[in-house]
Design an enzyme around this catalytic site. Structure first.
Site, PDB file in Angstrom:
ATOM      1  CG  ASP A  36     -12.252   9.476  14.442  1.00 52.22           C
ATOM      2  OD1 ASP A  36     -11.125   9.349  13.821  1.00 52.22           O
ATOM      3  OD2 ASP A  36     -12.872  10.157  14.332  1.00 52.22           O
ATOM      4  CB  ILE A  37      -6.452   7.466  14.057  1.00 54.40           C
ATOM      5  CG1 ILE A  37      -6.636   7.498  12.877  1.00 54.40           C
ATOM      6  CG2 ILE A  37      -6.329   5.985  14.857  1.00 54.40           C
ATOM      7  CD1 ILE A  37      -5.462   7.042  11.536  1.00 54.40           C
ATOM      8  CG  ASN A  94      -5.365  -1.580   9.480  1.00 53.28           C
ATOM      9  OD1 ASN A  94      -4.816  -2.088   8.318  1.00 53.28           O
ATOM     10  ND2 ASN A  94      -6.817  -1.544   9.510  1.00 53.28           N
ATOM     11  CB  SER A 150       0.877   0.970   0.392  1.00 53.71           C
ATOM     12  OG  SER A 150       0.538   0.990  -1.129  1.00 53.71           O
ATOM     13  CE1 TYR A 187      -3.665   4.217   0.840  1.00 49.11           C
ATOM     14  CE2 TYR A 187      -2.272   3.273  -0.815  1.00 49.11           C
ATOM     15  CZ  TYR A 187      -2.891   3.147   0.314  1.00 49.11           C
ATOM     16  OH  TYR A 187      -2.786   2.039   1.146  1.00 49.11           O
ATOM     17  CE  LYS A 190      -1.207   3.642   3.550  1.00 50.89           C
ATOM     18  NZ  LYS A 190      -1.514   3.332   5.136  1.00 50.89           N
ATOM     19  CB  VAL A 248      -5.468  -7.534   0.646  1.00 55.01           C
ATOM     20  CG1 VAL A 248      -6.541  -8.078   1.500  1.00 55.01           C
ATOM     21  CG2 VAL A 248      -4.236  -7.911   1.151  1.00 55.01           C
ATOM     22  CB  THR A 293      -9.840  -4.789   1.492  1.00 51.70           C
ATOM     23  OG1 THR A 293      -9.139  -3.751   0.724  1.00 51.70           O
ATOM     24  CG2 THR A 293      -8.939  -5.717   2.134  1.00 51.70           C
TER      25      THR A 293
END
Length: 277
Positions: free
Chosen positions: A61-62, A88, A138, A190, A194, A223, A225
């Site tokens: 768990d980062i 990631n 991103s 976000y 990034k 992608v 996801t």
């Protein structure tokens, strides 16, 4: 020569899962699929084993320094080094409109910037000379998403330090709490996270140049996801292609760069390219 080691964070699904799959097929060494949730991680390993692949698993768990330390100690004792690190793990809260921007800002940066920074600080001492670090950024990590020219200049400063960058990230969180972030920072936590990660990539490259370690940021493409609400046209294996290129195939001259899904090196501060799938 001792066994090579590759580590992918947040890899129980999506692009991280596909990166592990690609590494298992081509990387001559131990490939660690890590995840916050152990059951999901072990299920992911089982799925790859059903494909005839042989990833290894460790919980990570980062956002938890103790988890990072435990993983560091495990890898150090078992192997002594890391050769490939793919950062990631990330979150995306943009579509959850129930949370105020201040909450989104703090949580998004906590995971996508500060926790990745902690991951690097704890795991970088294990990087072997010649190692490769791939930070999953991103298209929103492009500097053009920061409206303020003054801020863009700060992010581009070739002498920017990690502590100064972290101060900038905290300034954004403070502005979001005051509701004054839009004019200078824009409206996407976000994007700020990034941009911060891409800036961190360039700082870390400077710090690691003398050890022939390559640190690059990559936009893997739009992608299909959970993070894209399954709107992206690319499969997870297509999204893994550029990260795998940086981990395994890119020339040694590619370092400290911002790379797109089609393996183009993109000017971080220039005009953002069109996305042609």
């Amino acid at each position: 020569m001792s066994l090579k080691v590759a580590v992918v964070t947040g890899a129980n699904k999506g692009i991280g899962f596909a990166i592990v799959r690609g590494l298992c097929k081509r990387f001559d060494g131990a490939v660690y699929l890590t995840s916050r949730d152990e059951k999901r991680g072990r299920d992911a390993v089982a799925a790859l084993e059903n494909e005839g692949l042989h990833p290894k698993y460790h919980q990570l768990d980062i956002t938890d320094p103790q988890s990072l330390k435990a993983f560091h100690d495990y890898i150090k004792e078992k192997y002594g080094h890391i050769d490939i690190l793919v950062n990631n793990a990330a979150i995306y809260l943009e579509n959850n409109a129930t949370e105020p921007v201040a909450v989104k800002a703090e949580e998004t940066l906590r995971v996508n910037y500060f926790s990745v920074l902690s991951t690097c600080e704890i795991l970088f001492p294990l990087l072997r000379n010649g190692a490769r670090v791939v930070n999953i950024s991103s298209s929103y990590g492009h500097l053009s998403f920061i409206p303020s020219e003054k801020l863009r200049q700060k992010f581009q400063d070739p002498n920017l330090t990690v502590s100064e960058l972290s101060d900038l990230m905290n300034q954004y969180i403070a502005a979001a709490k005051q509701g004054t972030q839009s004019k200078e920072w824009g409206n996407s936590p976000y994007a700020v996270s990034k941009v911060g990660l891409t800036a961190l990539t360039k700082i870390h490259q400077r710090l690691l140049n003398d050890r022939d370690i390559k640190v690059n940021a990559v936009y893997p493409g739009y992608v299909n996801t959970d993070m894209s609400s399954h709107m992206g046209p690319l499969s997870i294996d297509e999204g893994a292609q550029a990260p795998l290129f940086l981990a395994l195939d890119a020339p040694d001259s590619v370092k400290g760069e911002y790379v797109w899904f089609d393996k183009r090196i993109v000017s971080w501060a220039g005009q953002i390219p069109e996305e042609n799938y």
